[in-house]
Design a protein around this motif. Structure first.
Motif, PDB file in Angstrom:
ATOM      1  N   PRO A 138       0.849  -1.203   0.000  1.00  0.00           N
ATOM      2  CA  PRO A 138       0.000   0.000   0.000  1.00  0.00           C
ATOM      3  C   PRO A 138       0.879   1.246   0.000  1.00  0.00           C
ATOM      4  CG  PRO A 138      -0.464  -1.441   1.892  1.00  0.00           C
ATOM      5  CD  PRO A 138       0.789  -1.945   1.250  1.00  0.00           C
ATOM      6  N   GLY A 139       0.402   2.290  -0.605  1.00  0.00           N
ATOM      7  CA  GLY A 139       1.178   3.523  -0.670  1.00  0.00           C
ATOM      8  C   GLY A 139       2.115   3.553  -1.856  1.00  0.00           C
ATOM      9  N   ALA A 140       2.468   2.369  -2.363  1.00  0.00           N
ATOM     10  CA  ALA A 140       3.383   2.314  -3.502  1.00  0.00           C
ATOM     11  C   ALA A 140       2.691   1.747  -4.738  1.00  0.00           C
ATOM     12  CB  ALA A 140       4.606   1.471  -3.174  1.00  0.00           C
ATOM     13  N   VAL A 141       1.727   0.863  -4.518  1.00  0.00           N
ATOM     14  CA  VAL A 141       1.041   0.222  -5.641  1.00  0.00           C
ATOM     15  C   VAL A 141      -0.467   0.424  -5.446  1.00  0.00           C
ATOM     16  CG1 VAL A 141       0.831  -1.906  -6.968  1.00  0.00           C
ATOM     17  CG2 VAL A 141       2.836  -1.548  -5.539  1.00  0.00           C
ATOM     18  N   VAL A 165       2.071 -12.690   3.483  1.00  0.00           N
ATOM     19  CA  VAL A 165       3.483 -13.062   3.550  1.00  0.00           C
ATOM     20  C   VAL A 165       4.353 -12.180   2.666  1.00  0.00           C
ATOM     21  CG1 VAL A 165       3.124 -15.460   4.226  1.00  0.00           C
ATOM     22  CG2 VAL A 165       3.139 -14.860   1.805  1.00  0.00           C
ATOM     23  N   THR A 166       3.757 -11.474   1.713  1.00  0.00           N
ATOM     24  CA  THR A 166       4.580 -10.604   0.868  1.00  0.00           C
ATOM     25  C   THR A 166       3.783  -9.414   0.349  1.00  0.00           C
ATOM     26  OG1 THR A 166       6.139 -10.521  -0.986  1.00  0.00           O
ATOM     27  CG2 THR A 166       4.155 -11.835  -1.310  1.00  0.00           C
ATOM     28  N   GLN A 167       4.523  -8.336   0.074  1.00  0.00           N
ATOM     29  CA  GLN A 167       3.908  -7.123  -0.477  1.00  0.00           C
ATOM     30  C   GLN A 167       4.588  -6.808  -1.803  1.00  0.00           C
ATOM     31  OE1 GLN A 167       4.997  -4.629   2.923  1.00  0.00           O
ATOM     32  NE2 GLN A 167       2.835  -4.406   3.405  1.00  0.00           N
ATOM     33  N   PRO A 168       4.112  -7.369  -2.911  1.00  0.00           N
ATOM     34  CA  PRO A 168       4.760  -7.126  -4.205  1.00  0.00           C
ATOM     35  C   PRO A 168       4.806  -5.619  -4.522  1.00  0.00           C
ATOM     36  CG  PRO A 168       3.191  -8.909  -4.372  1.00  0.00           C
ATOM     37  CD  PRO A 168       2.982  -8.291  -3.030  1.00  0.00           C
ATOM     38  N   LEU A 169       5.835  -5.258  -5.316  1.00  0.00           N
ATOM     39  CA  LEU A 169       6.049  -3.835  -5.598  1.00  0.00           C
ATOM     40  C   LEU A 169       5.364  -3.348  -6.866  1.00  0.00           C
ATOM     41  CD1 LEU A 169       9.753  -3.322  -4.499  1.00  0.00           C
ATOM     42  CD2 LEU A 169       7.646  -2.941  -3.221  1.00  0.00           C
ATOM     43  N   ASP A 170       4.738  -4.234  -7.612  1.00  0.00           N
ATOM     44  CA  ASP A 170       3.886  -3.765  -8.711  1.00  0.00           C
ATOM     45  C   ASP A 170       2.858  -4.840  -9.057  1.00  0.00           C
ATOM     46  OD1 ASP A 170       4.991  -5.539 -10.741  1.00  0.00           O
ATOM     47  OD2 ASP A 170       6.752  -4.264 -10.678  1.00  0.00           O
ATOM     48  N   CYS A 171       1.931  -4.486  -9.938  1.00  0.00           N
ATOM     49  CA  CYS A 171       0.822  -5.402 -10.243  1.00  0.00           C
ATOM     50  C   CYS A 171       1.327  -6.682 -10.890  1.00  0.00           C
ATOM     51  CB  CYS A 171      -0.187  -4.716 -11.160  1.00  0.00           C
ATOM     52  SG  CYS A 171      -0.905  -3.270 -10.380  1.00  0.00           S
TER      53      CYS A 171
END
Lengths: 257, 265
Positions: A138-141, A165-171
């Protein structure tokens, strides 16, 4: 004398003409988020044929290509993967406020493994103990912000965050972690299942929870454009029935109900 | 001035000029970055909790990775340095693979392995790597251990084998000779190798992102924080962190130079 040098003259002329053509007023630089790649590439070909212009597309993360434009002060059109990135572009002064037009819509769904082995039917199911969930940062994507909104609305935010478990950095990465079976489920876009029908299935989120939590692919002429007329023509083409049919062909929605 | 003397001067000027140009190129990159950085924003950027965590995590994981890499590189490089036999060049070529493969590709290979049935069993019974801190260390190890091995092998290669032979004739076992003679004589190589490995680990990005992801305050290391700022078009923040990484690397390289000056890698 002239005939003697004819070959040289021809060669020089050819080179000069090709350089002039490459830099002719009939070409556009488009900086685009990777999410719209297949549709944009086809649309670019159709536009080139129709208007005898050249479209050079650069694809990457929507933020990555925005940084490239900011630092180099180039680019005629910006086509990020979400309204969120377009707002950053407006704040940074890369595009004029309110100049963006909506090309296609992205609807949030629960992206699960093909066949839905964990039997996930709702956002509440994402809180099942032991489930591995991905929610983009959130906040980045944009997808991350949409995901958080949806979980809050369904009143399962705290329970589901324990499984994240993870926060991917793009779609694209978000679709990737589902495809690589690194997670059981993710808050994704409906197009993921259309891009990778062999690996990803979509579980839809009821309209009363979804509400207006969808996103769209916008396009806008940048302040750096040296050919704003042609750039506007290209965007007109993207939102025309012909352009929209290309996006529909690649699984995007071009209207929201 | 004689013709040959003129030629010598011209050649020297050309060589030195090229060096100067190349050096200016590197300096220009740093100067441009400093010129674009707002000094007033440096402190708040470096001391925000997310970045403080990322810096700490980077330093910690790089240190663990360096220790692990050295534990593998020292005996392996010694064996490689001693080995003269069939398949030597093939063996060395394979061992050099991590040096030439893009880290993203290495990360992909690691992930595919970890998601295989063997990899999943290891993760279930031994240690969880995917999206966890051990995953960062594993990714860094895969990328940098090749460097450690290379530098250590050069260190062992440059030793005069007679010292070890004399120690053996005086009654030391192979292991004793290694610990008392070879290792102390390779001290500089050891420090240089560790410094280079550490600097390379701090900067690792591609493999780490694929294996460990970028979970805020969990697996987000400094290089990933730089990428995230780039992705959000936060140029100042990204540049400040880049300069920090540059200072850290410069420090490690200075160590490498000081102790590893005689090595040929």
């Amino acid at each position: 004398m002239f005939w003697k040098h004819l070959r040289l003259i021809l060669l020089v002329t050819t080179i000069a003409v090709s350089f002039a053509l490459a830099a002719s007023p009939g070409s556009l630089m488009v900086f685009a988020g990777a999410a719209s790649r297949p549709a944009l590439q086809e649309a670019a070909k159709a536009f080139e044929k129709k208007y005898h212009a050249r479209i050079h597309c650069t694809f990457g993360g929507s933020g990555t290509v925005l940084s490239q434009m900011l630092l180099t002060k180039t680019g005629d059109v910006y086509v990020p993967g979400s309204g969120f990135n377009m707002r950053i572009a407006e704040e940074k002064g890369v595009v004029k406020k309110g100049a963006a037009r909506k090309v296609a819509y992205l609807i949030p769904v629960i992206s699960v493994q093909k066949g839905n082995p964990k039997k996930i039917a709702s956002l509440k199911d994402l809180a099942q103990p032991g489930l591995k969930v991905a929610i983009a940062r959130p906040g980045a994507v944009c997808l991350g912000d949409v995901g958080v909104t949806l979980l809050r609305r369904a009143e399962v935010y705290d329970a589901v965050m324990k499984n994240v478990v993870t926060q991917p950095l793009d779609c694209g990465q978000t679709a990737g972690v589902v495809r690589m079976k690194q997670v059981d489920a993710a808050i994704g876009w409906d197009v993921f299942g259309k891009w990778y029908p062999k690996d990803i299935a979509s579980v839809s989120i009821p309209k009363d929870i979804r509400g207006s939590a969808w996103d769209y692919i916008p396009a806008a002429v940048t302040v750096y454009s040296k050919r704003p007329r042609l750039a506007r023509q290209w965007i007109d083409f993207l939102v025309s029935p012909e352009g929209k049919s290309i996006f529909r062909k690649h699984g995007y929605l071009t209207e929201v109900k | 001035m004689s013709k040959s003397r003129f030629g010598n001067t011209a050649f020297w000027t050309l060589a030195a000029g090229t060096l100067l140009l190349y050096f200016s190129f590197l300096v220009a990159l740093v100067v441009a970055a400093i010129a674009r950085t707002k000094l007033s924003t440096v402190q708040p950027i470096l001391f925000c909790p997310e970045i403080k965590f990322a810096i700490g995590l980077s330093l910690l994981t790089a240190t663990i990775t360096t220790v692990l890499s050295m534990l593998v590189a020292v005996p392996a490089a010694y064996a490689l340095s001693q080995y003269r036999g069939r398949g030597q060049s093939l063996l060395e070529a394979i061992l050099d693979l991590p040096l030439v493969l893009p880290p993203v590709a290495l990360g992909f290979l690691l992930l595919v392995f970890l998601q295989s049935s063997v990899g999943l069993a290891i993760q279930e019974h031994f240690l969880q790597f995917v999206f966890e801190v051990p995953g960062i260390i594993l990714a860094q190890f895969a990328v940098v251990s090749g460097f450690a091995l290379r530098v250590m092998k050069s260190a062992f290669d440059s030793l005069d084998p007679r010292y070890e032979e004399v120690a053996r004739t005086l009654g030391l076992t192979k292991g004793q000779a290694f610990m008392r003679i070879v290792l102390p004589l390779s001290r500089n190589g050891l420090i240089a190798s560790a410094a280079l490995t550490w600097a390379r680990s701090v900067g690792e990005f591609g493999a780490t992102l694929i294996v460990a992801g970028a979970f805020e305050r969990k697996t987000e290391v400094l290089s990933i924080a730089i990428f995230l700022n780039w992705q959000l078009a936060r140029i100042h923040e990204g540049l400040t962190l880049t300069l920090l990484l540059l200072c850290v690397s410069l420090l490690a390289l200075a160590l490498f130079r000081k102790f590893g000056g005689v090595l040929r890698v």
